[in-house]
Design a protein around this motif. Structure first.
Motif, mmCIF file in Angstrom:
data_model
loop_
_atom_site.group_PDB
_atom_site.id
_atom_site.type_symbol
_atom_site.label_atom_id
_atom_site.label_comp_id
_atom_site.label_asym_id
_atom_site.label_seq_id
_atom_site.Cartn_x
_atom_site.Cartn_y
_atom_site.Cartn_z
ATOM 1 N N ILE A 9 0.940 -1.306 0.067
ATOM 2 C CA ILE A 9 0.080 -0.045 -0.081
ATOM 3 C C ILE A 9 1.062 1.127 0.091
ATOM 4 O O ILE A 9 1.780 1.281 0.873
ATOM 5 C CB ILE A 9 -0.912 0.033 1.115
ATOM 6 N N PRO A 38 -5.524 3.189 0.762
ATOM 7 C CA PRO A 38 -5.520 2.462 1.902
ATOM 8 C C PRO A 38 -7.061 1.771 2.326
ATOM 9 O O PRO A 38 -7.105 0.825 2.942
ATOM 10 C CB PRO A 38 -4.960 3.182 3.083
ATOM 11 N N SER A 55 3.204 -1.240 4.161
ATOM 12 C CA SER A 55 2.586 0.200 3.999
ATOM 13 C C SER A 55 3.141 1.332 4.345
ATOM 14 O O SER A 55 3.995 1.507 5.252
ATOM 15 C CB SER A 55 1.278 0.101 5.028
ATOM 16 N N GLY A 64 -0.743 5.262 7.579
ATOM 17 C CA GLY A 64 -0.483 3.801 7.911
ATOM 18 C C GLY A 64 -0.485 3.788 9.197
ATOM 19 O O GLY A 64 -1.117 2.379 9.555
ATOM 20 N N THR A 77 2.691 -6.288 9.920
ATOM 21 C CA THR A 77 2.960 -5.176 9.074
ATOM 22 C C THR A 77 4.442 -4.766 9.163
ATOM 23 O O THR A 77 4.982 -4.517 9.925
ATOM 24 C CB THR A 77 2.007 -3.889 9.662
#
Length: 235
Positions: A9, A38, A55, A64, A77
């Motif tokens: 992303i 997002p 991200s 984020g 993540t």
């Protein structure tokens, strides 16, 4: 080798392309989808099997940090940012690692190996959730039942967790993030990077220190203080 499904992303096409090309060079990664928006990514992840999210932090609509909070720690993540100062905020949300733009392949590889190690550790099932009010943990060679409302606090110690209840302390091999995903009761709060506490176990608050009913004192992360006070109903 079973591949890990990844989502990228970033509102910058060039940044997405760089991460995608790096990921294609790693045998255990599979790029499931890439997104500029997002919000679209959030919907996709909630409806598909995703292991790792790369991200950006600074994005329109939803940054984020807000994205990960909305997602609820259901995937690993790795943040990508042009600003090194965002790293601490990223870790406070439970991110596994962060990469600073322009991203180098050696640093990318280190981050994805760290994510892979975490996911393999999680699959070892040192903690098994039975239902919403209890878990079983592997500790001292046996399975031990713990009622969630009995937990006073949980402390991260490297690859191990210390789980403290009024009558005992247990150590098990897993991560704080993995444990956080199992805590469905609303009275648990991650007060700082290494501690999750039961709000019902709070005896007093003095400045940036919280004292629990068993006498344990834990400091509050500055960026968690307002939310913590709101949960306790303190103005």
């Amino acid at each position: 080798m079973e591949k890990l499904n990844c989502v990228i992303i970033d509102d910058e096409p060039l940044a997405r392309d760089v991460v995608e090309s790096f990921a294609k060079s790693v045998p255990f990664l599979n790029i499931s989808a890439t997104f500029e928006d997002p919000v679209e990514a959030l919907l996709y992840i909630r409806n598909n099997s995703v292991d790792i999210v790369f991200s950006d932090i600074e994005m329109p609509k939803l940054n984020g940090l807000e994205f990960v909070r909305a997602l609820g720690n259901v995937v690993v993540t790795i943040f990508i940012t042009a600003y090194r100062d965002f790293a601490l905020d990223g870790f406070e949300t439970g991110a596994t690692d962060y990469l600073v733009k322009p991203v180098r392949f050696d640093r990318f590889l280190k981050a994805v190996n760290k994510a892979k190690d975490y996911l393999e550790l999680k699959k070892s099932l040192s903690i098994q959730q039975v239902n919403n009010d209890r878990i079983f943990i592997k500790s001292e060679g046996k399975l031990i039942k713990i009622l969630l409302n009995e937990i006073l606090y949980i402390e991260a110690q490297g690859d191990y967790l210390k789980i403290v209840i009024p009558s005992a302390t247990y150590t098990t091999q897993t991560t704080l993030k993995s444990m956080e995903e199992m805590l469905s009761l609303p009275n648990f709060f991650r007060i700082q990077r290494s501690f999750i506490l039961n709000l019902e176990a709070v005896r007093s608050v003095n400045g940036n220190m919280v004292e629990l009913v068993n006498g344990k004192s834990i400091s509050i992360a500055l960026n968690k203080k307002e939310e913590f006070f709101n949960l306790l109903g303190i103005n």
